[in-house]
Every structure is written in C-alpha cells, then in structure tokens.
Enzyme design. Structure first.
Site, PDB file in Angstrom:
ATOM      1  N   THR A 131       0.765  -1.135   0.177  1.00  0.00           N
ATOM      2  CA  THR A 131       0.107   0.128   0.064  1.00  0.00           C
ATOM      3  C   THR A 131       0.873   1.231  -0.031  1.00  0.00           C
ATOM      4  O   THR A 131       0.562   2.105  -0.761  1.00  0.00           O
ATOM      5  CB  THR A 131      -0.894  -0.293   1.343  1.00  0.00           C
ATOM      6  OG1 THR A 131      -1.609  -1.245   1.388  1.00  0.00           O
ATOM      7  CG2 THR A 131      -1.876   1.159   1.194  1.00  0.00           C
ATOM      8  N   SER A 136       0.905 -10.358  -0.170  1.00  0.00           N
ATOM      9  CA  SER A 136       0.107 -11.708   0.340  1.00  0.00           C
ATOM     10  C   SER A 136       0.923 -12.687  -0.957  1.00  0.00           C
ATOM     11  O   SER A 136       0.906 -14.018  -0.761  1.00  0.00           O
ATOM     12  CB  SER A 136      -1.237 -11.544  -0.329  1.00  0.00           C
ATOM     13  OG  SER A 136      -1.833 -10.842   0.812  1.00  0.00           O
TER      14      SER A 136
HETATM   15  N1  ASP Z   1      -2.337  -5.955   1.132  1.00  0.00           N
HETATM   16  C1  ASP Z   1      -1.303  -4.888   1.486  1.00  0.00           C
HETATM   17  C2  ASP Z   1       0.115  -5.987   1.506  1.00  0.00           C
HETATM   18  O1  ASP Z   1       0.242  -6.613   2.340  1.00  0.00           O
HETATM   19  C3  ASP Z   1      -1.511  -4.231   2.712  1.00  0.00           C
HETATM   20  C4  ASP Z   1      -0.244  -3.490   3.277  1.00  0.00           C
HETATM   21  O2  ASP Z   1       0.193  -2.831   2.109  1.00  0.00           O
HETATM   22  O3  ASP Z   1      -0.252  -2.867   4.167  1.00  0.00           O
HETATM   23  O4  ASP Z   1       0.726  -5.907   0.433  1.00  0.00           O
END
Ligand code: ASP
Length: 348
Positions: free
Chosen positions: A15, A61
C-alpha cells in the site's frame, strides 16, 4: 561514513507505494523513482536517498522465498555503497519477510529498516509519510560515525522493533504491529529516542558480512485446537518431504498427552522431521515440562521454541533446515538466540 549518510530505499510493493486514481478511485502503484517529488519533505533529511523498485511491485500476500532472495540480492549488491537501507513491503506479511531476512544476513553491521503503511502515500490521512521519513532517519542515525542500528528492524507508527520479534496485530489501526515479548528498540515522539538495550546482540565486527540464500520450504505450521483429529495430524506429518513443523501449542507449550497423539509426533521425529513447540499465546513463553501435558513432548525430542513468534519460527526453520544438522544439533541451535529472536537465557 561520508558526511551525509547514503540511504537506499528498496520498494517491493504494498500500500505504501500506491496512489488513488481519482477518476477510477482504484489504488495504483506509483513510479517509486519519483519518491522525492512525491514527498518533498525527504529533501529536508540530512542524507542522500536512492531507490530501487521491484520491476513488478507485489502485494505482500504474494511474497515468497524467491522474493526473499531478490531482496537479499539487492542488499548484498549495494551493501558497501550505502550506510543504511529501508525496505518497503506490504504490511500483511512483513513480519514473516523481515524475520526471514534477519536470518539470511550474517554479520550485519548496518541498519535495515522494514516499513510500509496502512494507507497509501497519496492519501490525505496517510501514515506512509511518517513511517517512511522516520525509517530513513533511523537508517541514517549514527553515533561517532558508527550506525546506531546494526540489525534488521521494523518501524511502524512511532515504534522501532526488532523485526524477528514482530507480529501484525491490526488490519485497520495505524498501530499495525507489535512485539509482545521484546521491548521496542526506539520510540519516536518529539525526539527519536533509542532505548538502552538497542544493539544488545553480541557481534564479532571482524567477521565479514555475507548472505545465505538457500531456504528450505518444506515446513508447515500446525495449530492445535481442541478436537483436532488424529487423522488430520497424521496426514500433515506424512506430507512428502516434510522437514519441519512449527507446532502451535496451548499456554506454556502444552498439548494433548494421549498415547496416540504423542506416538504420531514421535514417529515423525524418528523420521528426521524437526518439530518446534511455539505457544499460541500472544505473549509469554513455552516451558516444557512445566505441566504434565508437555512432559512427553520434551521426552520425545520436541524443540523448545521458548518465546519466539510463529513468523520467526517459520523463518528460522527455513534457514536452519538447510544446514543438515542432526536432531541434537538442530535442537541446540534452534534453542539458541541467533539474531535476538528468542530469549534463551531465562531464569524462572
Ligand atoms: N495488502 C497489502 C500488502 O500487504 C497491505 C499493506 O500494504 O499494508 O501488500
């Protein structure tokens, strides 16, 4: 160190590197090479900043051991040319990734700070700026020409943690991480305050920095719950090529002590599978033999994970299993703190 510390930002995705497309409202990755233009405040920092970006930034992920190797390759290649490193990843798997990198880097003498954010960098209420700016400040911090931090850390929402002690605790609070069993290394308020136990890791500064890239992926996390069937446990322990199990037990390391359950674990250990006992509790530690329900685990040779996190136990297994250690050696090394990931000298 030159007058101005030289800091390398490594952007892998997540993010933090996103901006909102105001027409479509979708989050899109922005060109990270323009980071200084995006955050002009960075120019006020007393350091020079360069950045490297994954060709295709990933949501964390999708993180895996190949990407771990990509990250350590970047760190290795640039190690001598920079004074500190800030690695940006998504927060979802940051505790796993930063724990693994802490094991993959041997004899580290420079700061590696992982950070990210809950809101994109372009968002009005973003936490990205503070996390990024303070991480860069920490990576630049030095005392009489030597870096203050010489280990892999994770900075989020005003706290600097030893990376391999962290856990993601919230999907929506800015305070997304904590370290239940080890105090923060620094806190940022009006001043950036490093705690006195910072750098309490024993290091031989004569030893050369090097990187280990071979990780063993044949590991599993087996979380116990009342009613778990023996068939499930047996099937997991019979997975082809399985080499290691992080067994998430109850309380201070307790598990069913029925003959049938213990026999399954014993058989796996005899086959050479390494089993590490880690507690499901968020804080505290495994004390094998404290209750009757952990005496047998100790007897059959289950490794004591002490106060290690599951994230760090997975990483340490992946790293140690490659060494082809005997069961006795593996137990001895796992139960020793290698990067400050567990408290091995503990007196009851
Ligand atoms: N889904 C995002 C990731 O882990 C959430 C974040 O960036 O904090 O890549």
């Amino acid at each position: 160190m030159t007058n101005k510390p030289n800091i390398l930002l490594v952007y892998t995705g997540g993010t933090i590197g996103m901006v909102k497309d105001y027409e479509t409202k979708a989050l899109i990755a922005f060109d990270f090479s323009q980071i200084i233009e995006k955050i002009p405040e960075l120019k006020q920092l007393n350091c020079t900043i360069e950045s490297i970006c994954f060709d295709e930034p990933i949501d964390s992920s999708n993180m895996n051991t190949d990407y771990y190797v990509d990250i350590v390759n970047i760190l290795e290649k640039n190690y001598n040319n920079f004074d500190g490193f800030v690695v940006l990843t998504g927060s979802d798997t940051m505790a796993y990734t930063s724990s693994a990198i802490s094991f993959m880097l041997e004899n580290l003498q420079k700061p590696i700070i992982f950070t990210g954010s809950q809101l994109p960098i372009g968002d009005l209420r973003t936490d990205a700026k503070e996390n990024l700016i303070t991480s860069i400040e920490i990576a630049s911090a030095n005392k009489k020409g030597s870096p203050v931090i010489t280990e892999v850390c994770l900075y989020f929402e005003y706290k600097l943690y030893r990376a391999n002690r962290t856990t993601k605790i919230s999907a929506e609070q800015f305070e997304a991480f904590t370290s239940f069993n080890f105090p923060p290394l620094a806190e940022s308020g009006v001043h950036l305050k490093f705690n006195e136990h910072v750098n309490n890791l024993t290091k031989d500064i004569e030893k050369k920095f090097f990187v280990r890239k071979d990780l063993v992926k044949d590991v599993v996390v087996l979380k116990l719950f009342p009613g778990i069937s023996l068939l499930v446990v047996e099937s997991i322990l019979n997975i082809k090529n399985l080499k290691g199990v992080v067994l998430e037990t109850y309380g201070s390391g307790n598990a069913p002590n029925s003959d049938s359950f213990i026999a399954l674990l014993k058989k796996a250990i005899e086959k050479g599978i390494k089993i590490v006992n880690v507690t499901q509790c968020k804080s505290g530690r495994v004390i094998m033999g404290h209750y009757d329900t952990s005496v047998l685990l100790k007897e059959i040779g289950v490794v004591n994970g002490m106060d290690i996190t599951t994230e760090s136990a997975v990483a340490k297994m992946m790293y140690l299993l490659n060494e082809n250690l005997s069961s006795v050696e593996f137990k001895k090394v796992f139960e020793t703190s290698l990067r400050g990931e567990l408290t091995d000298k503990y007196h009851f």
